[in-house]
Design a protein around this motif. Structure first.
Motif, mmCIF file in Angstrom:
data_model
loop_
_atom_site.group_PDB
_atom_site.id
_atom_site.type_symbol
_atom_site.label_atom_id
_atom_site.label_comp_id
_atom_site.label_asym_id
_atom_site.label_seq_id
_atom_site.Cartn_x
_atom_site.Cartn_y
_atom_site.Cartn_z
ATOM 1 N N VAL A 78 1.024 -3.487 10.314
ATOM 2 C CA VAL A 78 2.139 -3.483 9.375
ATOM 3 C C VAL A 78 1.701 -2.676 8.160
ATOM 4 O O VAL A 78 0.605 -2.872 7.636
ATOM 5 N N ASP A 79 2.525 -1.743 7.752
ATOM 6 C CA ASP A 79 2.192 -0.830 6.665
ATOM 7 C C ASP A 79 3.091 -1.058 5.454
ATOM 8 O O ASP A 79 4.198 -1.601 5.580
ATOM 9 N N LEU A 80 2.601 -0.618 4.316
ATOM 10 C CA LEU A 80 3.392 -0.662 3.088
ATOM 11 C C LEU A 80 3.263 0.691 2.411
ATOM 12 O O LEU A 80 2.191 1.035 1.902
ATOM 13 N N GLN A 81 4.349 1.455 2.422
ATOM 14 C CA GLN A 81 4.395 2.724 1.720
ATOM 15 C C GLN A 81 4.836 2.453 0.287
ATOM 16 O O GLN A 81 5.910 1.885 0.070
ATOM 17 N N MET A 82 4.021 2.859 -0.660
ATOM 18 C CA MET A 82 4.305 2.588 -2.071
ATOM 19 C C MET A 82 4.462 3.905 -2.813
ATOM 20 O O MET A 82 3.516 4.700 -2.889
ATOM 21 N N ASN A 83 5.645 4.143 -3.321
ATOM 22 C CA ASN A 83 5.958 5.359 -4.068
ATOM 23 C C ASN A 83 6.288 5.015 -5.514
ATOM 24 O O ASN A 83 6.590 3.868 -5.834
ATOM 25 N N MET A 84 6.254 6.012 -6.367
ATOM 26 C CA MET A 84 6.594 5.847 -7.790
ATOM 27 C C MET A 84 5.843 4.659 -8.380
ATOM 28 O O MET A 84 6.417 3.793 -9.039
ATOM 29 N N LEU A 85 4.548 4.628 -8.139
ATOM 30 C CA LEU A 85 3.741 3.495 -8.579
ATOM 31 C C LEU A 85 3.687 3.398 -10.095
ATOM 32 O O LEU A 85 3.705 4.410 -10.811
ATOM 33 N N LYS A 86 3.624 2.166 -10.576
ATOM 34 C CA LYS A 86 3.590 1.859 -11.997
ATOM 35 C C LYS A 86 2.315 1.082 -12.313
ATOM 36 O O LYS A 86 1.762 0.403 -11.436
ATOM 37 N N PRO A 87 1.848 1.129 -13.547
ATOM 38 C CA PRO A 87 0.650 0.352 -13.899
ATOM 39 C C PRO A 87 0.787 -1.137 -13.559
ATOM 40 O O PRO A 87 -0.198 -1.778 -13.180
ATOM 41 N N GLU A 88 1.990 -1.664 -13.654
ATOM 42 C CA GLU A 88 2.186 -3.085 -13.345
ATOM 43 C C GLU A 88 2.090 -3.388 -11.857
ATOM 44 O O GLU A 88 2.131 -4.562 -11.456
ATOM 45 N N ASP A 89 1.969 -2.370 -11.015
ATOM 46 C CA ASP A 89 1.717 -2.591 -9.593
ATOM 47 C C ASP A 89 0.238 -2.838 -9.307
ATOM 48 O O ASP A 89 -0.134 -3.154 -8.173
ATOM 49 N N THR A 90 -0.604 -2.688 -10.303
ATOM 50 C CA THR A 90 -2.034 -2.915 -10.130
ATOM 51 C C THR A 90 -2.297 -4.354 -9.704
ATOM 52 O O THR A 90 -1.859 -5.304 -10.365
ATOM 53 N N ALA A 91 -2.996 -4.509 -8.584
ATOM 54 C CA ALA A 91 -3.255 -5.832 -8.022
ATOM 55 C C ALA A 91 -4.098 -5.672 -6.761
ATOM 56 O O ALA A 91 -4.306 -4.559 -6.276
ATOM 57 N N VAL A 92 -4.558 -6.802 -6.247
ATOM 58 C CA VAL A 92 -5.115 -6.836 -4.897
ATOM 59 C C VAL A 92 -3.963 -7.150 -3.949
ATOM 60 O O VAL A 92 -3.219 -8.104 -4.169
#
Length: 114
Positions: A78-92
């Motif tokens: 299962v994949d997760l494509q993450m676009n337009m990333l923001k600093p608040e997306d920072t996490a494990v």
């Protein structure tokens, strides 16, 4: 227990993209809903996206329109494509079954710089 191994994290600038991948150990994966979760420092783990065995998807409001979850039942991934990333997306980021108890993998760190 289904063993899960996440990969694909890294350091990226705001506005960039990353693709996370999760490999599952066995075929029960194909009949369960899978989810991607994240945990930022000092915060609770939250679900960001889920995908049913039939491919129906749900997203947290904070990532809708930017993240896309997909699965390949033949490959148990299962994949997760993450676009337009923001600093608040920072996490494990972690993947796991939804609705069934299962151990957590080691996760993959995503760091988005401003």
């Amino acid at each position: 227990q289904v063993q899960l191994v996440e990969s694909g994290g890294g350091l990226v600038q705001a506005g960039g993209s990353l693709r996370l991948s999760c490999a599952a150990s066995k075929g029960v994966f194909t009949i369960v809903t899978m989810g991607w979760f994240r945990q930022a420092p000092g915060k609770q783990r939250e679900v960001v996206a889920s995908i049913s065995s039939g491919g129906s998807t749900l997203y947290a409001a904070s990532v809708k329109g930017r993240f896309t979850i997909s699965r390949d039942n033949a490959k148990n991934t299962v994949d997760l494509q993450m676009n337009m990333l923001k600093p608040e997306d920072t996490a494990v980021y972690y993947c796991n079954l939804i609705g069934r108890p299962n151990s957590w993998g080691q996760g993959t760190q995503v760091t988005v710089s401003s």
